[in-house]
Design an enzyme around this catalytic site. Structure first.
Site, short mmCIF file in Angstrom:
data_model
loop_
_atom_site.label_atom_id
_atom_site.label_comp_id
_atom_site.label_asym_id
_atom_site.label_seq_id
_atom_site.Cartn_x
_atom_site.Cartn_y
_atom_site.Cartn_z
N CYS A 100 3.17 4.97 17.59
CA CYS A 100 4.17 5.14 18.63
C CYS A 100 5.35 4.23 18.37
CB CYS A 100 3.54 4.84 19.97
SG CYS A 100 4.56 5.36 21.33
N THR B 78 11.23 -7.89 -11.23
CA THR B 78 10.54 -9.16 -11.46
C THR B 78 9.35 -9.26 -10.52
OG1 THR B 78 12.65 -10.13 -12.07
CG2 THR B 78 10.86 -11.66 -11.51
N SER C 209 -3.54 -3.18 -0.45
CA SER C 209 -2.44 -3.95 0.11
C SER C 209 -2.91 -5.35 0.48
CB SER C 209 -1.92 -3.22 1.35
OG SER C 209 -0.98 -4.04 2.02
N GLY C 210 -2.15 -6.37 0.08
CA GLY C 210 -2.56 -7.75 0.29
C GLY C 210 -2.76 -8.16 1.74
N HIS C 211 -1.92 -7.65 2.64
CA HIS C 211 -1.94 -8.21 4.00
C HIS C 211 -3.04 -7.64 4.89
CE1 HIS C 211 0.23 -5.01 6.45
NE2 HIS C 211 0.53 -4.60 5.24
N GLN D 298 -7.61 -0.01 3.83
CA GLN D 298 -8.46 -0.58 4.88
C GLN D 298 -9.83 -1.01 4.35
OE1 GLN D 298 -7.90 -1.28 8.17
NE2 GLN D 298 -5.76 -0.70 7.98
N ASN E 261 -7.50 3.86 9.16
CA ASN E 261 -6.95 2.67 9.79
C ASN E 261 -6.96 2.71 11.32
OD1 ASN E 261 -5.03 4.71 8.81
ND2 ASN E 261 -3.52 3.58 9.97
N GLY F 40 0.81 -1.21 0.00
CA GLY F 40 0.00 0.00 0.00
C GLY F 40 0.85 1.26 0.00
N SER F 41 1.93 1.25 0.73
CA SER F 41 2.77 2.45 0.83
C SER F 41 3.33 2.84 -0.54
CB SER F 41 3.93 2.22 1.81
OG SER F 41 3.44 1.92 3.09
#
Ligand SMILES: *Cc1c(COP(=O)(O)O)cnc(C)c1O
Length: 395
Positions: free
Chosen positions: A324, A237, A199-201, A179, A151, A70-71
């Site tokens: 944090c 790749t 984002s996959g995770h 999210q 998030n 995502g970043s």
């Protein structure tokens, strides 16, 4: 009992996602750019994954670009719009004060290059309105970038309305939907979204992989140079195992979206109702337009970090919702953005659920959190000052 309630940070992989990855390690191990049959078999898997992901978003496969997460997708989308704006003499960008740092830090970089950034206020209802976006758009605005859902506090933004405002004004619209994808229904065409990050995770897929949807015709710029992969827009790749795992996870999430949302929302609402009974507490985030799995509270008179440590000892994995890191004591920029003062923002707790959580786990959280909050308050000098009237309650 160990309860994992930090699904906004990352999720456990689904068995289907793991199963989709394994053949990529020893059967479809070719390089999709190789012209021989082993490479072409991998290429076929890659394009199949792309079509599946496109199908979940309502776009064409060629509008999907795989990234490392995502970043990276956020960085590429924002920098692309900025470079296009620059060429047209437009250097104003609109975003919100509670974006993820992948967005905010990219905007800060552009600010150093002379871009002007307007961050919309999110104190009212812990959300933004399309009207705020409309009012902020100027002649020289080259991008509106707002997250789809927050998030930390779970607010879901009025994306279709913002998309319509941007379309009418002719301003490109990017959304960090990390999210939301896999959790909320998305149709990039109907919602007038020009670019979208995922984002996959965050939906039971693997880490280190994501995608950028970019509307056909919008000029993407490379942030990684080196090869012709991804239509020349992202060299390197392709991470085929992760891409296949992500596609399987997303298809599964989209196929079960309604039932998952119903289950998770019911657990969320039980937690919100129970934790609201803790005195001097407040729910963070939009109470109505809210992610199914997000519960975010501030408790006055305690430190979120101590709360997390004690909760972990009692088998609850949660988050303070604060960025944090590295021992910094700065409270979350999101909680400050919605108007929480420093002391209150420090006493935060985010519980983020998924469909793997159970009612028994919710019972456990509901038993443990009030107990730990009371324990911490009883030894807090701040709480003593509040109780003796030396200090005024805010919540
Ligand atoms: C997790 C997250 C990101 C970052 O995604 P990565 O794949 O971890 O780089 C960006 N934006 C939001 C809203 C997120 O929740």
């Amino acid at each position: 009992m160990q309860v994992y309630a930090d699904n906004a940070a990352t999720t456990k992989m689904s068995p289907a996602a793991i199963a989709a990855m394994t053949p990529c390690f020893d059967i479809f191990y070719g390089n999709p750019s190789s012209l021989h049959s082993v490479g072409q078999a991998a290429k076929e898997k890659l394009e199949d994954a792309r079509s599946r992901i496109a199908g979940c978003l309502g776009c064409e496969p060629r509008e999907i670009y795989f990234t490392s997460g995502g970043s990276e997708a956020d960085n590429q989308a924002i920098l692309s719009a900025a470079r296009l704006g620059e060429r047209k003499g437009k250097k104003h960008i609109i975003s919100t004060a509670f974006e993820h740092h992948a967005v905010l830090h990219t905007l800060e970089r552009l600010k150093k290059e002379g871009f002007e950034i307007t961050l919309l206020d999110v104190r009212q209802g812990h959300n933004v309105t399309a009207q705020q976006v409309r009012d902020a758009i100027r002649e020289d605005t080259c991008l509106v970038t707002t997250m789809y859902a927050n998030n930390e506090i779970g607010s879901v933004l009025p994306i279709a309305e913002i998309g319509a405002v941007c379309k009418a004004a002719g301003v490109p619209f990017h959304t960090d939907a990390v999210q939301a994808v896999g959790h909320l229904p998305i149709d990039v065409k109907a919602q007038n979204i020009d670019m979208l990050s995922l984002s996959g995770h965050k939906f039971h897929g693997p880490k280190g992989v994501g995608a950028l949807y970019c509307r056909r015709g919008f000029p993407l710029v490379n942030i990684i140079e080196g090869g012709a992969q991804e239509r020349g827009k992202r060299a390197g790749t392709e991470n085929l195992p992760a891409i296949c795992g992500m596609a399987a996870a997303l298809e599964e999430a989209c196929a079960h979206m309604d039932e998952n949302a119903a289950k998770v929302t019911a657990m969320r609402d039980r937690l919100i109702e129970g934790l609201s009974k803790i005195p001097h507490s407040a729910l963070n985030g939009d109470p109505v337009n809210r992610l199914p799995g997000n519960v975010s509270f501030c408790f006055e008179g305690i430190e979120g970090e101590s709360l997390l440590l004690l909760l972990d000892m009692k088998g609850v994995c949660a988050s303070s919702g604060s960025a944090c890191t590295s021992g910094s004591l700065d409270p979350s920029h999101v909680l400050l953005a919605i108007g929480r003062v420093h002391d209150v923002a420090h006493g935060s707790l985010r519980l983020s659920l998924c469909e793997y959580n159970t009612d028994e786990e919710i019972d456990h959280i509901l038993a443990v959190v009030p107990e730990v909050v009371e324990y911490l308050r009883n030894m807090s000098p701040v709480w003593r000052d509040l109780m003796t009237g030396k200090r005024q309650f805010i919540l």
